[in-house]
Motif scaffolding. Structure first.
Motif, PDB file in Angstrom:
ATOM      1  N   ASP A  20       0.832  -1.208   0.000  1.00 31.43           N
ATOM      2  CA  ASP A  20       0.000   0.000   0.000  1.00 31.43           C
ATOM      3  C   ASP A  20       0.865   1.257   0.000  1.00 31.43           C
ATOM      4  N   LEU A  21       1.845   1.291   0.895  1.00 34.75           N
ATOM      5  CA  LEU A  21       2.674   2.484   1.058  1.00 34.75           C
ATOM      6  C   LEU A  21       3.497   2.789  -0.182  1.00 34.75           C
ATOM      7  N   ILE A  22       3.903   1.755  -0.914  1.00 31.13           N
ATOM      8  CA  ILE A  22       4.716   1.979  -2.110  1.00 31.13           C
ATOM      9  C   ILE A  22       3.853   2.198  -3.349  1.00 31.13           C
ATOM     10  N   THR A  23       2.793   1.427  -3.508  1.00 33.70           N
ATOM     11  CA  THR A  23       1.974   1.533  -4.722  1.00 33.70           C
ATOM     12  C   THR A  23       1.130   2.794  -4.746  1.00 33.70           C
ATOM     13  N   ARG A  24       0.502   3.135  -3.611  1.00 32.40           N
ATOM     14  CA  ARG A  24      -0.448   4.254  -3.594  1.00 32.40           C
ATOM     15  C   ARG A  24      -0.049   5.396  -2.679  1.00 32.40           C
ATOM     16  N   GLY A  25       0.998   5.176  -1.855  1.00 32.41           N
ATOM     17  CA  GLY A  25       1.317   6.210  -0.883  1.00 32.41           C
ATOM     18  C   GLY A  25       2.713   6.779  -0.973  1.00 32.41           C
TER      19      GLY A  25
ATOM     20  N   LEU B 293      11.993   2.349   4.871  1.00 33.04           N
ATOM     21  CA  LEU B 293      11.177   3.059   5.853  1.00 33.04           C
ATOM     22  C   LEU B 293       9.783   2.447   5.933  1.00 33.04           C
ATOM     23  N   SER B 294       9.210   2.145   4.788  1.00 33.42           N
ATOM     24  CA  SER B 294       7.860   1.580   4.745  1.00 33.42           C
ATOM     25  C   SER B 294       7.816   0.199   5.386  1.00 33.42           C
ATOM     26  N   GLN B 295       8.892  -0.565   5.252  1.00 33.34           N
ATOM     27  CA  GLN B 295       8.962  -1.880   5.892  1.00 33.34           C
ATOM     28  C   GLN B 295       8.866  -1.762   7.412  1.00 33.34           C
ATOM     29  N   VAL B 296       9.591  -0.818   7.974  1.00 37.29           N
ATOM     30  CA  VAL B 296       9.565  -0.633   9.427  1.00 37.29           C
ATOM     31  C   VAL B 296       8.156  -0.256   9.882  1.00 37.29           C
TER      32      VAL B 296
ATOM     33  N   ALA C  64      -2.452   5.166   0.314  1.00 37.60           N
ATOM     34  CA  ALA C  64      -2.197   4.098   1.286  1.00 37.60           C
ATOM     35  C   ALA C  64      -3.001   4.335   2.552  1.00 37.60           C
ATOM     36  N   VAL C  65      -3.002   5.582   3.011  1.00 38.97           N
ATOM     37  CA  VAL C  65      -3.798   5.963   4.174  1.00 38.97           C
ATOM     38  C   VAL C  65      -4.461   7.303   3.913  1.00 38.97           C
ATOM     39  N   GLU C  66      -5.525   7.556   4.647  1.00 37.48           N
ATOM     40  CA  GLU C  66      -6.167   8.864   4.637  1.00 37.48           C
ATOM     41  C   GLU C  66      -6.513   9.227   6.068  1.00 37.48           C
ATOM     42  N   THR C  67      -6.754  10.492   6.304  1.00 36.05           N
ATOM     43  CA  THR C  67      -7.068  10.924   7.661  1.00 36.05           C
ATOM     44  C   THR C  67      -8.438  10.413   8.082  1.00 36.05           C
ATOM     45  N   ARG C  68      -8.608  10.215   9.397  1.00 36.00           N
ATOM     46  CA  ARG C  68      -9.865   9.668   9.927  1.00 36.00           C
ATOM     47  C   ARG C  68     -11.057  10.488   9.468  1.00 36.00           C
ATOM     48  N   TYR C  69     -10.939  11.789   9.505  1.00 39.40           N
ATOM     49  CA  TYR C  69     -11.986  12.676   9.000  1.00 39.40           C
ATOM     50  C   TYR C  69     -11.473  13.357   7.738  1.00 39.40           C
ATOM     51  N   SER C  70     -12.347  13.556   6.784  1.00 40.68           N
ATOM     52  CA  SER C  70     -11.970  14.260   5.561  1.00 40.68           C
ATOM     53  C   SER C  70     -12.073  15.760   5.790  1.00 40.68           C
ATOM     54  N   PHE C  71     -11.506  16.526   4.870  1.00 46.01           N
ATOM     55  CA  PHE C  71     -11.597  17.982   4.967  1.00 46.01           C
ATOM     56  C   PHE C  71     -13.050  18.441   5.085  1.00 46.01           C
ATOM     57  N   ARG C  72     -13.891  17.835   4.271  1.00 47.23           N
ATOM     58  CA  ARG C  72     -15.272  18.328   4.199  1.00 47.23           C
ATOM     59  C   ARG C  72     -16.055  18.075   5.482  1.00 47.23           C
ATOM     60  N   GLU C  73     -15.539  17.210   6.352  1.00 43.86           N
ATOM     61  CA  GLU C  73     -16.232  16.916   7.604  1.00 43.86           C
ATOM     62  C   GLU C  73     -15.834  17.850   8.747  1.00 43.86           C
TER      63      GLU C  73
ATOM     64  N   PRO D 103       4.979  11.830   0.735  1.00 44.87           N
ATOM     65  CA  PRO D 103       4.707  10.407   0.974  1.00 44.87           C
ATOM     66  C   PRO D 103       3.784  10.204   2.172  1.00 44.87           C
ATOM     67  N   ASP D 104       2.966   9.163   2.111  1.00 42.57           N
ATOM     68  CA  ASP D 104       2.039   8.881   3.203  1.00 42.57           C
ATOM     69  C   ASP D 104       2.762   8.496   4.488  1.00 42.57           C
ATOM     70  N   THR D 105       3.985   8.005   4.357  1.00 40.98           N
ATOM     71  CA  THR D 105       4.760   7.681   5.558  1.00 40.98           C
ATOM     72  C   THR D 105       4.941   8.904   6.441  1.00 40.98           C
ATOM     73  N   SER D 106       5.001  10.075   5.843  1.00 44.56           N
ATOM     74  CA  SER D 106       5.198  11.294   6.633  1.00 44.56           C
ATOM     75  C   SER D 106       3.941  11.671   7.405  1.00 44.56           C
ATOM     76  N   LEU D 107       2.767  11.414   6.826  1.00 48.09           N
ATOM     77  CA  LEU D 107       1.532  11.624   7.577  1.00 48.09           C
ATOM     78  C   LEU D 107       1.499  10.697   8.788  1.00 48.09           C
ATOM     79  N   ILE D 108       1.913   9.447   8.578  1.00 46.15           N
ATOM     80  CA  ILE D 108       1.949   8.469   9.675  1.00 46.15           C
ATOM     81  C   ILE D 108       2.897   8.935  10.776  1.00 46.15           C
ATOM     82  N   ILE D 109       4.075   9.410  10.380  1.00 47.42           N
ATOM     83  CA  ILE D 109       5.078   9.858  11.359  1.00 47.42           C
ATOM     84  C   ILE D 109       4.621  11.125  12.076  1.00 47.42           C
TER      85      ILE D 109
END
Length: 531
Positions: free
Chosen positions: A6-11, A71-74, A103-112, A186-192
């Motif tokens: 997920d992190l490599i293909t889409r994030g 990084l994504s493996q860890v 790969a990931v999105e925030t729990r709430y979207s902007f519009r919420e 990268p989505d890894t940065s949102l996670i971090i």
């Protein structure tokens, strides 16, 4: 669960890149690639700057795939522990959750978020609004294990026995060993970033007790019964930020009495605006709509007014006779607010596909002006998207404009330029600067993508003259698996405009197709995180 695939293909690649750039091949070959993760300890990332506000930029980072995979493996290996850490926060609205688009999105979207502000502020009288100054660029990578394991334990325990230390090391390796900042994109940065954000929330609630409100990435909306409570919370939050080497954005920090404005007046007006279906009336409405959008873009220079207006205009039922006017105003927006380029490209290509006659001369002139103007400042986003629009509409680039492209030290611009040359849309392109990167050592440097992809496509030759990358085992393996990062057949999503056809008496129009994307949130398009 968020996986390596997920992190490599889409994030991995930032969503702001033009459509041809992708990581699908890399993601689909991970089974063999992970067995060939040999190479230099650190590498440099590609920078791709995008317009943020009128006079400011945000610098995205595209890490080398070798170190981004590590990084994504860890993160995959410790996803359960990371989720448990997220659970420490009761106010985070941006906890990363698995997604189908990224790969990931925030729990709430902007519009919420506007509705959440209303829902969470009941029985409160005061709002504390603040954020973290330059959040992503100011994150101290050593603070990642501080957040996960506490500062005391992390300082006593060195090495990878703590997975927080491993994330710290791996993210530093993506940016040439730097400890200050994490890549934006990268989505890894949102996670971090959320690892640190949730710890801030936890420590603040430990001091103050249960909180009303939320944090979205780096923005806090907290509600209190009195000014004194809000002032105490602001002071304590500032102190907590400091322990992580972070600072509040004093310019954006306010304490005010409720109620608060949930949507700005310009957004409300533009959202409710519609155009009539009579040809003459519609022409007048189009002019009024864009005139109002231009006025508000001047009055609110820090807001993405024109971006919002163009998104709103996708739901308009533009008649063929009024298309030239509408098209001209879309081109006007491209010059005045460059962040609209992806949306403008989508509009032009969609109407072109559905039988509307595009004025290629006007579009060509606009593209040339965008390239010439933004080349002076090295603006990669604007030039890359202008080139991609030219490629998409088969518009040739004249020699004086092509000369501007040759001056760019950027893989994204260079590869689109080489694609146009290969397609015959640029007759002569000076590639002397780019040929300097065509050697194996540059696979660990900033222009690694140009070095690799230009060789794969046969657009530029390696200076050594060899068929492969020799001593670079990782990229040589990618080459053997035919992994590519550029696909000129990929395109922006084409939508179906609400096409109209006149009936027999020529007084009314009949709706043929309707598009669904009319539920727009002004918050989504004006909320600019201070990364």
């Amino acid at each position: 669960m968020t996986t390596l695939t997920d992190l490599i293909t889409r994030g991995y690649f930032p969503k702001e890149l033009p459509p041809p750039f992708h990581t699908n091949d890399l993601g689909s070959n991970l089974t063999t690639i992970v067995n060939n993760l040999q190479g230099q300890k650190t590498s440099k990332l590609i920078t791709f700057d995008i317009p943020k506000l009128k006079l400011s930029r945000r610098h995205l980072g595209i890490p080398n795939p070798l170190h981004q995979i590590k990084l994504s493996q860890v993160i995959e290996n410790n996803w359960g522990s990371i989720q448990n850490h997220y659970n420490k926060s009761n106010i985070s609205a941006s906890v990363p959750t698995p997604s189908t688009k990224r790969a990931v999105e925030t729990r709430y979207s902007f519009r919420e978020l506007a509705s959440e502000r209303a829902l969470r502020s009941t029985s409160s009288r005061v709002l504390l609004k603040t954020d973290i100054s330059r959040y992503f660029p100011s994150i101290y990578t050593h603070s990642i294990p501080w957040a996960l394991h506490t500062k005391t334990i992390a300082k006593k325990t060195r090495g990878n026995s703590l997975f927080g230390n491993e994330i710290d090391e791996k993210v530093r390796n993506t940016q040439d060993g730097q400890t200050m900042g994490i890549p934006i994109g990268p989505d890894t940065s949102l996670i971090i970033s959320e690892i640190i954000g949730c710890e801030l929330d936890y420590l603040l609630e430990s001091e103050l007790g249960s909180l009303k409100g939320f944090r979205y990435v780096d923005d806090y909306y907290l509600y209190f019964e009195s000014l004194s409570e809000a002032e105490i919370a602001c002071s304590k939050l500032t102190k907590i930020m400091k322990t992580f080497e972070l600072d509040p954005n004093t310019v954006k920090t306010t304490i005010s009495y409720l109620p608060e404005i949930l949507e700005k007046k310009w957004a409300v007006e533009i959202k409710l605006y519609d155009i009539r279906e009579n040809p003459k009336a519609q022409k007048s409405d189009i002019i009024s709509f864009f005139s109002k959008a231009f006025e508000y873009s001047i009055d609110f220079p820090a807001d993405a007014v024109l971006k919002y207006a163009l998104k709103r205009s996708k739901s308009f039922k533009i008649l063929h006779e009024n298309w030239p006017l509408f098209e001209s105003l879309v081109l006007r927006c491209m010059l005045d607010e460059p962040s609209v380029l992806p949306i403008a490209t989508q509009i032009l290509l969609s109407y072109d596909k559905h039988g509307y006659s595009l004025d290629k001369t006007k579009i060509q002139e606009t593209i040339f002006e965008i390239i010439k103007h933004n080349s002076r400042y090295g603006h990669t986003f604007e030039v890359a998207w202008a080139l991609w629009l030219a490629k998409s509409l088969n518009i040739p680039i004249i020699q004086p404009v092509a000369d501007y492209i040759s001056d760019f030290d950027n893989s994204i611009v260079a590869l689109i330029g080489l694609d146009l040359r290969d397609s015959g849309l640029i007759s002569t392109l000076n590639t002397a600067k780019w040929r300097n990167y065509m050697n194996v050592t540059n696979l660990n440097e900033e222009q690694w993508l140009l070095t690799y992809e230009a060789h794969v496509k046969g657009w530029l030759s390696l200076t050594s003259g060899g068929p492969n990358f020799g001593q670079n085992q990782f990229f040589n393996h990618l080459l053997s698996q035919n992994v590519q990062f550029y696909d000129s057949t990929r395109q922006v999503e084409i939508f179906t405009p609400p096409l109209l056809s006149k009936n027999d008496d020529n007084s009314n129009v009949v709706l043929k197709n309707e598009i669904v994307d009319t539920d727009l949130s002004s918050y989504e398009l004006t909320f600019l995180m201070d990364y």
